[in-house]
Scaffold this active site. Structure first.
Site, mmCIF file in Angstrom:
data_model
loop_
_atom_site.group_PDB
_atom_site.id
_atom_site.type_symbol
_atom_site.label_atom_id
_atom_site.label_comp_id
_atom_site.label_asym_id
_atom_site.label_seq_id
_atom_site.Cartn_x
_atom_site.Cartn_y
_atom_site.Cartn_z
ATOM 1 N N SER A 19 -31.909 56.215 64.386
ATOM 2 C CA SER A 19 -30.587 55.796 64.820
ATOM 3 C C SER A 19 -30.601 54.293 65.081
ATOM 4 O O SER A 19 -30.862 53.506 64.182
ATOM 5 C CB SER A 19 -30.152 56.614 66.053
ATOM 6 O OG SER A 19 -28.781 56.429 66.326
ATOM 7 N N HIS B 90 -29.312 62.897 62.341
ATOM 8 C CA HIS B 90 -28.927 63.371 63.669
ATOM 9 C C HIS B 90 -28.802 64.891 63.656
ATOM 10 O O HIS B 90 -27.735 65.468 63.912
ATOM 11 C CB HIS B 90 -27.622 62.711 64.096
ATOM 12 C CG HIS B 90 -27.764 61.252 64.417
ATOM 13 N ND1 HIS B 90 -27.997 60.296 63.443
ATOM 14 C CD2 HIS B 90 -27.698 60.582 65.594
ATOM 15 C CE1 HIS B 90 -28.068 59.098 64.034
ATOM 16 N NE2 HIS B 90 -27.888 59.253 65.325
ATOM 17 N N GLU C 138 -29.040 57.849 56.481
ATOM 18 C CA GLU C 138 -28.412 58.960 57.211
ATOM 19 C C GLU C 138 -27.363 58.377 58.132
ATOM 20 O O GLU C 138 -27.352 57.183 58.399
ATOM 21 C CB GLU C 138 -29.451 59.744 58.022
ATOM 22 C CG GLU C 138 -30.188 58.947 59.088
ATOM 23 C CD GLU C 138 -29.451 58.791 60.400
ATOM 24 O OE1 GLU C 138 -28.586 59.649 60.716
ATOM 25 O OE2 GLU C 138 -29.714 57.825 61.124
#
Length: 332
Positions: free
Chosen positions: A103, A275, A205
């Site tokens: 992230s 995630h 992602e």
């Protein structure tokens, strides 16, 4: 025992119990766990002010634990990029530290790649999200846990996944693995923190981004010349966005199709990363090899990719010409 430090370089930890729960579970897995002094600090939405988080980052780098595992992502590392002493981060890796997260950690990982061509971090779980979840909320995912333990021991050499769209049977590619969260990565374009990787394997992602926003960012990378210069693109999970009446059937598959329509670079889907509960560990910055047979894909690397050799673009190309020279080393 393997030393492991939990630290918070970006967003504030919502609940201290999650960190304590993660520390306990990691200790049960055989790690000698320490929690950084500022891991539970809070200043607005951040885990302490910028100076405190920067100091913590450098403190951990100087201590060089075996594993430096972020508690969570969120947002905050972008604020620190211009002030980080990258030589201290690099030195910790050379001394054996495996930095782990995903992230917002994408900013730290790719900032390192932009400066140190032969070093790698790990894209992998976060302490709170993956090891601090209550049993009522599902507890720890076994695959995520086992993959993390194996990666931190230096034994993990490959991950496999099922490519979901097909059409890549026989594909082989070798290059530097880089990327991570799509939104964070795109924010680095045009800055000194952008890694100029050619012939690499770019993995991406994101979460809570509508497919049209995903498409827009993918096309930004393509129009900037990034996608065409890669050996392959690996797409992980892109979930969390709600459909709208305006979509009229438009979705993520259409976004991916739009990218594939304007590049010859293979764009694969199905990488178990993002995630989501089940995620693998990936040596971001290391040299990896991709093999596809039917729909089964394997991504492999040497057992310890921290000091992976990367052939630099601009070197004279000879018999050992590598993937980062800018030539097309992928074949389908």
């Amino acid at each position: 025992m393997t030393s492991l430090t939990l630290f918070s370089p970006a967003g504030a930890v919502p609940k201290a119990d999650a960190v304590k729960r993660a520390a306990k579970r990691l200790a049960q897995l055989g790690f000698e766990v320490a929690i950084d002094a500022d891991a539970l600090s809070r200043q607005q939405r951040f885990a302490g002010d910028d100076a405190a988080r920067l100091t913590a980052l450098h403190r951990i780098a100087d201590a060089a634990p075996s594993v430096a595992l972020a508690t969570r992502g969120g947002y905050g590392l972008t604020r620190l990029l211009d002030q980080i002493d990258w030589s201290r981060i690099a030195s910790s890796i050379e001394r054996g530290t495996r930095w782990v997260g995903y992230s917002d950690l994408t900013a730290l990982q790719n900032g390192l790649i932009a400066r140190h061509k032969g070093l790698a971090m790990w894209s992998g779980p976060l302490a709170c999200d993956d090891f601090g979840r209550t049993e009522a909320d599902g507890g720890v995912d076994e695959i995520t846990r086992d993959c993390f333990v194996e990666a931190m021991s230096g034994a993990l050499e490959a991950v496999g996944f099922r490519e979901t769209t097909g059409g890549f049977d026989g594909l082989e590619a070798r290059g530097r693995l880089w990327g991570g969260n799509l939104t964070v990565l795109c924010s680095l374009l045009g800055t000194p923190h952008w890694p100029k990787v050619r012939g690499g394997l770019l993995f991406l992602e994101d979460v809570n981004e509508h497919p049209y926003r995903v498409e827009r960012m993918l096309l930004q990378l393509q129009q900037a010349g990034v996608i065409d210069n890669q050996a392959a693109v690996l797409l992980g999970d892109f979930s969390g966005a709600a459909k709208t009446p305006n979509d009229r059937g438009y979705g993520l598959k259409d976004a991916i199709a739009a990218l594939r329509a304007c590049t010859k670079t293979p764009v694969l889907t199905g990488l178990p990363f993002g995630h989501v509960r089940t995620k693998v560990c990936l040596p971001v910055g290391g040299t990896v090899e991709l093999y596809v047979q039917g729909r089964e894909a394997i991504l492999g690397w040497q057992s310890d990719p921290r000091l992976a050799h990367v052939h630099e673009h601009g070197d004279d190309c000879g018999p050992d010409c590598g993937p980062d020279c800018g030539h097309d080393h992928a074949h389908h």
